[in-house]
Enzyme design. Structure first.
Site, PDB file in Angstrom:
ATOM      1  N   HIS A   1      41.022  79.814  38.677  1.00 50.41           N
ATOM      2  CA  HIS A   1      40.415  79.909  37.347  1.00 50.41           C
ATOM      3  C   HIS A   1      41.309  80.660  36.362  1.00 50.41           C
ATOM      4  CE1 HIS A   1      36.492  81.188  34.997  1.00 50.41           C
ATOM      5  NE2 HIS A   1      37.491  80.922  34.192  1.00 50.41           N
TER       6      HIS A   1
ATOM      7  N   HIS B   1      39.894  87.723  28.859  1.00 52.40           N
ATOM      8  CA  HIS B   1      39.734  86.740  29.941  1.00 52.40           C
ATOM      9  C   HIS B   1      40.553  85.512  29.582  1.00 52.40           C
ATOM     10  CE1 HIS B   1      38.466  83.776  32.712  1.00 52.40           C
ATOM     11  NE2 HIS B   1      37.799  83.081  31.815  1.00 52.40           N
TER      12      HIS B   1
ATOM     13  N   GLU C   1      30.827  82.546  29.438  1.00 53.14           N
ATOM     14  CA  GLU C   1      31.326  83.582  30.352  1.00 53.14           C
ATOM     15  C   GLU C   1      31.322  84.989  29.732  1.00 53.14           C
ATOM     16  OE1 GLU C   1      34.184  82.025  33.531  1.00 53.14           O
ATOM     17  OE2 GLU C   1      35.135  81.498  31.633  1.00 53.14           O
TER      18      GLU C   1
ATOM     19  N   HIS D   1      43.039  81.900  31.074  1.00 53.95           N
ATOM     20  CA  HIS D   1      43.435  80.944  32.111  1.00 53.95           C
ATOM     21  C   HIS D   1      44.968  80.860  32.104  1.00 53.95           C
ATOM     22  CE1 HIS D   1      39.340  78.991  30.871  1.00 53.95           C
ATOM     23  NE2 HIS D   1      39.161  80.091  31.591  1.00 53.95           N
TER      24      HIS D   1
HETATM   25 MN    MN Z   1      37.209  81.036  32.064  1.00 56.03          MN
END
Ligand code: MN
Length: 248
Positions: A167, A95, A76, A97
């Site tokens: 996500h 980024h 990603e 979760h």
């Molecule tokens: Mn991810």
């Protein structure tokens, strides 16, 4: 490597470990920093759990997500690349979760600031990226291409945080310290907002309160950084000689 780059990559290793310690990253998620203001390259670890990242694992990526290192990059990485492309003001991207944040990505209730430390969320509903709009209804929900990254960056717009349905989230900042602070307090706010919603209808920060609190408290992100840094690097204070890639 220049002194600036060595300090920056050492801080990026610390940022990885802080975000694990603070419960924002676990075996997954990542954090990056732009190599210099205005640069079209950024530092991001190779494909590795954030808690295991050392200086030797950091790869310089371009805005197409390419590196000239043979080691496997994160799937990603395009999240970072496309946000840097669209947002020249952004110096760092997280980024995650983040567990308390995910529920707000799947319900109609918008994430809004419920405490002064999260004024950076602003007065508007925190945007939510709906991947099925661009990837159809059978994707793996991952941002695995430049076009998906660009769509996410467009949803982020000029905000500090965007949620990714089912996500996680992205948090950005004008420095690594600010992006880390925002990622941590996005998780804190989500937890507090869910608790408030269980009790009744929350009164959110007004537009003016969010802006004023963000300006005052955002400038103190470095204080939080120093505390969190001490937790993962006991005994090392800011300004001490840093450890370069491959040395830790
Ligand atoms: Mn991810």
């Amino acid at each position: 490597m220049t002194t600036h780059a060595a300090a920056q990559t050492a801080d990026l290793v610390v940022a990885n470990h802080i975000l694990v310690r603070q419960g924002v990253l676990d075996a997954f998620g990542h954090v990056s920093v732009r190599t210099a203001p205005g640069a079209d390259t950024f530092w991001l670890s190779r494909n590795l759990a954030p808690g295991s990242v050392t200086g030797a694992d950091l790869l310089e990526h371009d805005l197409d997500g390419r590196t000239d290192d043979p080691r496997r990059p994160y799937l990603e990485r395009f999240i970072h690349a496309e946000i840097y492309r669209r947002r020249p003001d952004v110096m760092a991207v997280v980024h995650s979760h983040s567990p308390s944040v995910v529920p707000f990505s799947v319900v109609a209730a918008a994430m809004r600031p419920v405490l002064h430390m999260a004024g950076f969320l602003g007065e508007r509903a925190t945007p939510v990226f709906e991947i099925s709009d661009v990837a159809g209804d059978a994707s793996d929900l991952l941002i695995t291409s430049s076009s998906l990254g660009a769509a996410l960056a467009k949803t982020l717009g000029d905000a500090s945080v965007a949620l990714m349905r089912g996500h996680g989230a992205v948090a950005v900042g004008s420095s690594l310290q600010e992006a880390v602070y925002r990622a941590v307090y996005t998780e804190v706010n989500a937890h507090a907002q869910a608790a408030a919603l269980a009790l009744g209808q929350p009164r959110y920060l007004s537009a003016g309160e969010a802006a004023t609190a963000s300006a005052t408290i955002g400038g103190q992100a470095v204080r939080a950084w120093d505390v969190w840094r001490e937790q993962v690097r006991p005994g090392i204070t800011a300004g001490d000689p840093v450890t370069g890639p491959g040395e830790e």
